[in-house]
Every structure is written in C-alpha cells, then in structure tokens.
Design an enzyme around this catalytic site. Structure first.
Site, PDB file in Angstrom:
ATOM      1  N   TYR A   8      -3.107 -15.545 -10.485  1.00  0.00           N
ATOM      2  CA  TYR A   8      -3.441 -14.289  -9.799  1.00  0.00           C
ATOM      3  C   TYR A   8      -2.168 -13.582  -9.324  1.00  0.00           C
ATOM      4  O   TYR A   8      -1.995 -12.384  -9.541  1.00  0.00           O
ATOM      5  CB  TYR A   8      -4.372 -14.583  -8.616  1.00  0.00           C
ATOM      6  CG  TYR A   8      -4.637 -13.396  -7.731  1.00  0.00           C
ATOM      7  CD1 TYR A   8      -5.441 -12.344  -8.167  1.00  0.00           C
ATOM      8  CD2 TYR A   8      -4.088 -13.313  -6.451  1.00  0.00           C
ATOM      9  CE1 TYR A   8      -5.680 -11.244  -7.351  1.00  0.00           C
ATOM     10  CE2 TYR A   8      -4.327 -12.215  -5.637  1.00  0.00           C
ATOM     11  CZ  TYR A   8      -5.115 -11.189  -6.095  1.00  0.00           C
ATOM     12  OH  TYR A   8      -5.344 -10.099  -5.288  1.00  0.00           O
ATOM     13  N   GLU A  50     -12.155  -7.820  -0.698  1.00  0.00           N
ATOM     14  CA  GLU A  50     -11.340  -7.976   0.525  1.00  0.00           C
ATOM     15  C   GLU A  50     -12.250  -8.078   1.743  1.00  0.00           C
ATOM     16  O   GLU A  50     -11.979  -8.835   2.671  1.00  0.00           O
ATOM     17  CB  GLU A  50     -10.353  -6.813   0.676  1.00  0.00           C
ATOM     18  CG  GLU A  50      -9.233  -6.774  -0.352  1.00  0.00           C
ATOM     19  CD  GLU A  50      -8.198  -7.885  -0.238  1.00  0.00           C
ATOM     20  OE1 GLU A  50      -8.202  -8.628   0.758  1.00  0.00           O
ATOM     21  OE2 GLU A  50      -7.376  -8.009  -1.168  1.00  0.00           O
ATOM     22  N   TRP A  99      -8.305 -16.360   0.431  1.00  0.00           N
ATOM     23  CA  TRP A  99      -8.415 -15.596  -0.810  1.00  0.00           C
ATOM     24  C   TRP A  99      -8.755 -16.522  -1.976  1.00  0.00           C
ATOM     25  O   TRP A  99      -9.465 -16.128  -2.903  1.00  0.00           O
ATOM     26  CB  TRP A  99      -7.133 -14.808  -1.079  1.00  0.00           C
ATOM     27  CG  TRP A  99      -7.263 -13.968  -2.308  1.00  0.00           C
ATOM     28  CD1 TRP A  99      -6.579 -14.120  -3.476  1.00  0.00           C
ATOM     29  CD2 TRP A  99      -8.176 -12.869  -2.524  1.00  0.00           C
ATOM     30  NE1 TRP A  99      -7.008 -13.181  -4.399  1.00  0.00           N
ATOM     31  CE2 TRP A  99      -7.979 -12.403  -3.837  1.00  0.00           C
ATOM     32  CE3 TRP A  99      -9.130 -12.238  -1.735  1.00  0.00           C
ATOM     33  CZ2 TRP A  99      -8.688 -11.338  -4.378  1.00  0.00           C
ATOM     34  CZ3 TRP A  99      -9.843 -11.173  -2.280  1.00  0.00           C
ATOM     35  CH2 TRP A  99      -9.616 -10.737  -3.590  1.00  0.00           C
TER      36      TRP A  99
END
Length: 195
Positions: free
Chosen positions: A24, A46, A54
């Site tokens: 990522y 988000e 995350w």
C-alpha cells in the site's frame, strides 16, 4: 525514522514489516486521486478507520468494495434502511451503524456536489501552499488549518465522519500533502510536491 527493507528501500516504521502495508505504501499512499469514485471511497474508508488501524481497513477493503457497490455513489445513494440492516450483519466490514449510514449520506452529498463542480475540485481546493517536510514520524502533523477548513466545508455540504484529523489523513493518502519522511524512497513521488 525510516527502515531500509531487504529490497533496499527506505520506508517509515508503519510500512516496514506487514507486506500488505508495504505494498500500500509503495503503490498507493500519497498517490493523487482525482476521480470522484476514488475520492468518495477514500473519504468513506478514512471514516471507517477512525479509532482503528489502517491495516484493519486495508485487509477488509475488498469486502467494503463488495458491500458498497465498489463505492459507486449513484448506487450507494439509493441504499435503504434495509441495506443498513443487511450491512450490520456483514462480518466482512466494520459493523458500525453510524459509519455505514455516513457512507450512504456521503454518497448523496457527493452527488449533490456535482452541481458545484464536483467532489474532486471541492476537496483539492483545500490543497495548502506548502507541504510538511518531516524527518521523523513525530514531525508529521495530524491536523492542519486546511484539514480543519475541509472538514467544516464538507460537513456544511452534508458529509459525515469527516473530522479534521480524518481529513488530514485523507489529504496525506490522496497526495494533497506529502508527509513521506524526507529519507523515504517515496518522498516527492506524487508529482504534486517536489522531493
């Protein structure tokens, strides 16, 4: 501080061990997103990430995409209370009523913004005149005047789960600011800010 991996590339600590986070970081984080669906997806993810890691969101991202029609705002905007209940039963996503409802609310707000130039121009309109130049993770801000203003403006347009810290994370993720550490192999890779 960055960590040099076996591949010789310098990454921040958070992206130096987990292969999913490394991928990522190397291919997505900080790369400009300038399409409506992509930006809508990131705003929603988000929001789901608030209070979680995350990595958790990234692992569940394929499930989120399946659950929310690949984040097509036109489809999600038509979701009903029945869809909310169905999604609350989906173990593949974060089952948080407020965040699920916000994803639907944000789809409707995204569609409404099309009459004013669209989500992309709206969000990118909060790009600052300068970007941080962090040496260490401690130097990376978690909020800015621009993220506070973006948060307030999005809420006025009907968006939910778009607090100032969440919007700063969005700005980092989609290349509006470059918070790659100065020693990172990705610093300046967005094409928006020089290394």
């Amino acid at each position: 501080m960055t960590v040099v991996g076996a591949d010789g590339l310098a990454r921040p600590t958070w992206a130096s061990v987990d292969p999913l986070l490394m991928e990522y970081y190397d291919t997505e984080w900080g790369v400009p997103i300038r399409d409506e669906r992509g930006l809508y997806e990131r705003i929603c993810l988000e929001g789901f990430q608030a209070g979680l890691s995350w990595a958790t969101i990234l692992r569940k991202r394929p499930n989120f995409r399946a659950a929310f029609a690949d984040f097509d705002p036109d489809v999600v905007a038509a979701f009903t209370q029945g869809d909310v209940e169905r999604l609350l039963g989906d173990a593949g996503i974060i089952r948080h009523r407020g965040k699920i409802q916000a994803t639907i609310t944000n789809a409707r707000a995204t569609i409404a913004l099309r009459d004013e130039g669209g989500l992309v121009d709206f969000v990118w309109g909060f790009q600052p005149t300068d970007t941080p130049r962090p040496d260490t993770h401690a130097d990376v801000p978690t909020v800015s005047d621009e993220s506070k203003a973006l948060s307030k403006a999005l809420r006025k347009k009907g968006f939910a789960f778009v607090g100032p810290t969440t919007m700063y994370a969005l700005m980092e993720a989609v290349g509006i600011v470059d918070t790659h550490l100065l020693t990172s192999h990705r610093r300046g890779s967005s094409g928006v800010w020089p290394a």
